[in-house]
Motif scaffolding. Structure first.
Motif, PDB file in Angstrom:
ATOM      1  N   ILE A 277       2.845 -22.022 -15.447  1.00 20.91           N
ATOM      2  CA  ILE A 277       3.758 -21.250 -14.595  1.00 20.91           C
ATOM      3  C   ILE A 277       5.046 -20.899 -15.334  1.00 20.91           C
ATOM      4  N   VAL A 278       5.552 -21.833 -16.131  1.00 25.39           N
ATOM      5  CA  VAL A 278       6.829 -21.600 -16.812  1.00 25.39           C
ATOM      6  C   VAL A 278       6.712 -20.443 -17.802  1.00 25.39           C
ATOM      7  N   ARG A 279       5.634 -20.403 -18.603  1.00 21.46           N
ATOM      8  CA  ARG A 279       5.472 -19.265 -19.534  1.00 21.46           C
ATOM      9  C   ARG A 279       5.272 -17.965 -18.765  1.00 21.46           C
ATOM     10  N   GLY A 280       4.634 -18.030 -17.614  1.00 24.38           N
ATOM     11  CA  GLY A 280       4.501 -16.831 -16.796  1.00 24.38           C
ATOM     12  C   GLY A 280       5.850 -16.292 -16.361  1.00 24.38           C
ATOM     13  N   LEU A 281       6.754 -17.196 -15.987  1.00 24.77           N
ATOM     14  CA  LEU A 281       8.107 -16.775 -15.623  1.00 24.77           C
ATOM     15  C   LEU A 281       8.853 -16.211 -16.830  1.00 24.77           C
ATOM     16  N   HIS A 282       8.683 -16.828 -17.983  1.00 24.19           N
ATOM     17  CA  HIS A 282       9.312 -16.294 -19.198  1.00 24.19           C
ATOM     18  C   HIS A 282       8.781 -14.893 -19.517  1.00 24.19           C
ATOM     19  N   ALA A 283       7.485 -14.678 -19.281  1.00 20.91           N
ATOM     20  CA  ALA A 283       6.915 -13.343 -19.513  1.00 20.91           C
ATOM     21  C   ALA A 283       7.522 -12.325 -18.558  1.00 20.91           C
ATOM     22  N   TYR A 284       7.749 -12.718 -17.324  1.00 23.64           N
ATOM     23  CA  TYR A 284       8.373 -11.811 -16.358  1.00 23.64           C
ATOM     24  C   TYR A 284       9.812 -11.504 -16.771  1.00 23.64           C
ATOM     25  N   ARG A 285      10.527 -12.527 -17.262  1.00 20.08           N
ATOM     26  CA  ARG A 285      11.881 -12.305 -17.768  1.00 20.08           C
ATOM     27  C   ARG A 285      11.848 -11.293 -18.933  1.00 20.08           C
ATOM     28  N   ALA A 286      10.868 -11.460 -19.834  1.00 21.82           N
ATOM     29  CA  ALA A 286      10.739 -10.538 -20.967  1.00 21.82           C
ATOM     30  C   ALA A 286      10.436  -9.122 -20.492  1.00 21.82           C
ATOM     31  N   GLN A 322      11.400 -24.421 -11.039  1.00 22.32           N
ATOM     32  CA  GLN A 322      12.525 -24.019 -10.193  1.00 22.32           C
ATOM     33  C   GLN A 322      13.713 -23.570 -11.038  1.00 22.32           C
ATOM     34  N   ARG A 323      14.014 -24.301 -12.119  1.00 27.06           N
ATOM     35  CA  ARG A 323      15.155 -23.987 -12.981  1.00 27.06           C
ATOM     36  C   ARG A 323      15.004 -22.603 -13.618  1.00 27.06           C
ATOM     37  N   VAL A 324      13.814 -22.313 -14.149  1.00 27.11           N
ATOM     38  CA  VAL A 324      13.597 -21.018 -14.817  1.00 27.11           C
ATOM     39  C   VAL A 324      13.660 -19.876 -13.810  1.00 27.11           C
ATOM     40  N   ALA A 325      13.054 -20.064 -12.637  1.00 27.64           N
ATOM     41  CA  ALA A 325      13.108 -19.024 -11.603  1.00 27.64           C
ATOM     42  C   ALA A 325      14.553 -18.760 -11.175  1.00 27.64           C
ATOM     43  N   ASP A 326      15.317 -19.831 -10.960  1.00 25.51           N
ATOM     44  CA  ASP A 326      16.727 -19.670 -10.585  1.00 25.51           C
ATOM     45  C   ASP A 326      17.503 -18.937 -11.677  1.00 25.51           C
ATOM     46  N   GLY A 327      17.180 -19.239 -12.949  1.00 24.26           N
ATOM     47  CA  GLY A 327      17.862 -18.578 -14.065  1.00 24.26           C
ATOM     48  C   GLY A 327      17.606 -17.088 -14.095  1.00 24.26           C
ATOM     49  N   ILE A 328      16.356 -16.674 -13.838  1.00 26.46           N
ATOM     50  CA  ILE A 328      16.021 -15.246 -13.811  1.00 26.46           C
ATOM     51  C   ILE A 328      16.778 -14.550 -12.676  1.00 26.46           C
ATOM     52  N   ASN A 329      16.792 -15.195 -11.510  1.00 30.05           N
ATOM     53  CA  ASN A 329      17.500 -14.592 -10.371  1.00 30.05           C
ATOM     54  C   ASN A 329      19.001 -14.493 -10.631  1.00 30.05           C
ATOM     55  N   ALA A 330      19.563 -15.505 -11.299  1.00 24.98           N
ATOM     56  CA  ALA A 330      20.993 -15.473 -11.604  1.00 24.98           C
ATOM     57  C   ALA A 330      21.327 -14.385 -12.625  1.00 24.98           C
ATOM     58  N   THR A 334      20.438  -8.731  -7.977  1.00 24.37           N
ATOM     59  CA  THR A 334      21.541  -7.942  -7.424  1.00 24.37           C
ATOM     60  C   THR A 334      21.641  -8.232  -5.935  1.00 24.37           C
ATOM     61  N   GLU A 335      22.608  -7.649  -5.302  1.00 23.96           N
ATOM     62  CA  GLU A 335      22.821  -7.927  -3.879  1.00 23.96           C
ATOM     63  C   GLU A 335      21.585  -7.597  -3.043  1.00 23.96           C
ATOM     64  N   GLY A 336      20.866  -6.556  -3.423  1.00 29.60           N
ATOM     65  CA  GLY A 336      19.711  -6.152  -2.625  1.00 29.60           C
ATOM     66  C   GLY A 336      18.368  -6.490  -3.243  1.00 29.60           C
ATOM     67  N   TRP A 337      18.377  -7.252  -4.340  1.00 29.96           N
ATOM     68  CA  TRP A 337      17.105  -7.517  -5.052  1.00 29.96           C
ATOM     69  C   TRP A 337      17.083  -8.932  -5.623  1.00 29.96           C
ATOM     70  N   THR A 338      16.094  -9.689  -5.186  1.00 32.73           N
ATOM     71  CA  THR A 338      15.839 -11.015  -5.749  1.00 32.73           C
ATOM     72  C   THR A 338      14.601 -10.898  -6.626  1.00 32.73           C
ATOM     73  N   PRO A 339      14.750 -10.996  -7.949  1.00 36.70           N
ATOM     74  CA  PRO A 339      13.603 -10.744  -8.845  1.00 36.70           C
ATOM     75  C   PRO A 339      12.424 -11.695  -8.645  1.00 36.70           C
ATOM     76  N   VAL A 340      12.704 -12.983  -8.369  1.00 35.50           N
ATOM     77  CA  VAL A 340      11.636 -13.971  -8.181  1.00 35.50           C
ATOM     78  C   VAL A 340      11.736 -14.568  -6.790  1.00 35.50           C
ATOM     79  N   LEU A 341      10.679 -14.435  -6.013  1.00 39.79           N
ATOM     80  CA  LEU A 341      10.572 -15.138  -4.735  1.00 39.79           C
ATOM     81  C   LEU A 341       9.706 -16.376  -4.976  1.00 39.79           C
ATOM     82  N   LEU A 342      10.345 -17.527  -5.136  1.00 39.88           N
ATOM     83  CA  LEU A 342       9.634 -18.765  -5.431  1.00 39.88           C
ATOM     84  C   LEU A 342       9.547 -19.624  -4.177  1.00 39.88           C
ATOM     85  N   HIS A 343       8.338 -20.073  -3.867  1.00 40.09           N
ATOM     86  CA  HIS A 343       8.139 -21.038  -2.779  1.00 40.09           C
ATOM     87  C   HIS A 343       7.385 -22.230  -3.336  1.00 40.09           C
TER      88      HIS A 343
END
Length: 467
Positions: A277-286, A322-330, A334-343
């Motif tokens: 999952i973590v590399r998948g999030l890194h790929a999305y960040r890329a 959770q840390r990587v997802a929060d980092g991408i969102n940070a 933007t105010e109207g867009w959350t890049p990662v919806l993590l549950h």
């Protein structure tokens, strides 16, 4: 001693089809489980499922004599179970077959490992003895997975008349990696499975790896036949369940969270170390970094349900997701867009809602026996989805031709594949999705189980029988 109500079809697995919880007033509540094995066994009426009591509620149910028809739950000492399940099955065998050890530091096979291995032996012996007691003359016994690798060999000695099968739901390690195990332990595991008349796997690749280990270490597979049965998705159930009201409700919530006119990349996994999952999030960040045109136009819906949280390495991994997802969102939100919806809380109806909304499904495990999510999303997706799939998933053998295939370690290539999936022409995406759905449902759970049972019953005398 054989039971007076001897069964002709028996299944053994660590987890059974029912679990119990005890209320404050002492009453017991039961809950039925799901999954491919539960669905598959519904094809057989006269069967007995032997499983372990996993919780305090389960053990209390056994002590009170509470059970469901066709289920025998074993109250194995909690310490023995913890050693066998967490100490050996999930912390050694799982790591070997998924090839995820950090070998400069682990594994370390010392006195504590040997103590836990004795519990694994005792755990397998308890299952074998229960099966020997419950099985009728010449019955078919199907033993499930790496938790119970020793059962076939022990059971063969107790009941040579039985037809015994073993099915591995995980990958099987190639011989060089398998040999991380102590020599005597590796031999014991192989001989345990070879106590079966038939050993079966999800893909030809895993079957060949097992044969390679047996050939190199033992000189061959003896009288045991090797089979391959690629478990498919249950299309009828998924399509029916995904159209129920609770799924529609969750779709509306997800649509609101995603926002209008945005594309979706969906993944649904347990937070197992092998799921990547973590590399998948890194790929999305890329993807967002290299293709800024996708910013505010795509949302990554990532459901990462906690798994094995009683092991610290899994808790740490869940926290890293959770840390990587929060980092991408940070970084990009933007105010109207959350890049990662993590549950991280399990919700099957919400998973099905995400399947239906998926434009792209991301399935990038380091190594996986099959991975049913890769098969389920194309079946359920409302408008057809593109599948980005690791070549190390068992599902690759069946779905690779119509997926965008990636090396799970290559974050840059995975980002490129995500971009290609998002830009794929809608007609091509729809056509691929239909072919993926057809391949994914070729062997639904009930037929998957019946094929194994028929193969076991139809191959002549059990290997332990005279003549």
């Amino acid at each position: 001693m054989v039971s007076a109500h001897a069964a002709q079809v028996l299944v053994a697995s660590n987890r059974g089809p029912v679990s119990y919880t005890q209320r404050d007033d002492g009453t017991l509540d039961s809950k039925r489980g799901g999954g491919g094995l539960v669905s598959g066994l519904s094809a057989v009426d006269d069967k007995l499922w032997v499983c372990a009591a996993l919780s305090d509620g389960d053990r209390e149910a056994v002590r009170r004599g509470v059970s469901e028809p066709g289920v025998r739950m074993l109250d194995i000492d909690a310490g023995v179970h913890a050693d066998a399940y967490n100490g050996i099955a999930n912390s050694v065998l799982w790591f070997v077959h998924h090839m995820i050890y950090q070998t400069p530091l682990e594994p370390v096979f010392d006195a504590e490992f040997r103590r836990q291995w004795a519990s694994y032996e005792a755990y397998n012996r308890a299952f074998a003895q229960a099966l020997a007691e419950e099985a009728g003359e010449g019955a078919a016994v199907l033993v499930q997975d790496y938790h119970l690798s020793l059962v076939p060999g022990i059971l063969r000695e107790l009941r040579p008349d039985l037809r015994i099968g073993h099915f591995s739901h995980t990958p099987w390690a190639p011989v060089d990696y398998f040999r991380l195990l102590p020599d005597d332990i590796g031999e014991q595991l192989l001989k345990g499975i070879l106590g079966a008349d038939r050993a079966a796997f999800l893909t030809r690749r895993w079957a060949d790896a097992f044969i390679g280990c047996c050939t190199e270490i033992l000189g061959g597979t003896g009288h045991t036949r090797i089979g391959v049965h690629g478990l498919g998705a249950d299309a009828d159930f998924l399509r029916r369940r995904s159209r129920e009201a609770d799924v529609d409700e969750r779709m509306e919530i997800l649509r609101e969270q995603v926002g209008a006119d945005r594309r979706t990349i969906v993944r649904v996994d347990r937070t197992e170390l092998s799921k990547n999952i973590v590399r998948g999030l890194h790929a999305y960040r890329a993807l967002l970094e290299e293709h800024p045109e996708w910013r505010e136009r795509v949302v990554h819906i990532a459901f990462a349900y906690p798994s094995r949280q009683d092991l610290s390495v899994y808790r740490d991994y869940t926290a890293e997701v959770q840390r990587v997802a929060d980092g991408i969102n940070a970084e990009y939100g933007t105010e109207g867009w959350t890049p990662v919806l993590l549950h991280v809380d399990d919700d099957f109806a919400r998973s099905l809602a995400a399947y239906r909304l998926a434009d792209v499904a991301l399935v990038n495990p380091i190594r996986d026996g099959m991975n049913l999510v890769a098969k389920e999303v194309p079946v359920v997706s409302d408008h057809g989805c593109a599948l980005v799939l690791s070549r190390e998933a068992g599902a690759y053998e069946e779905l690779g031709e119509d997926a965008l295939v990636v090396n799970p370690y290559d974050v840059s290539a995975t980002a490129t594949a995500l971009h290609e999936a998002l830009t794929m022409d809608s007609d091509e995406r729809g056509a691929r999705s239909k072919r993926l759905a057809m391949a994914a449902t070729a062997l639904p759970p009930q037929q998957w189980f019946l094929d194994q049972l028929d193969a076991l019953r139809g191959q002549g005398l059990p290997s332990g029988s005279p003549g």
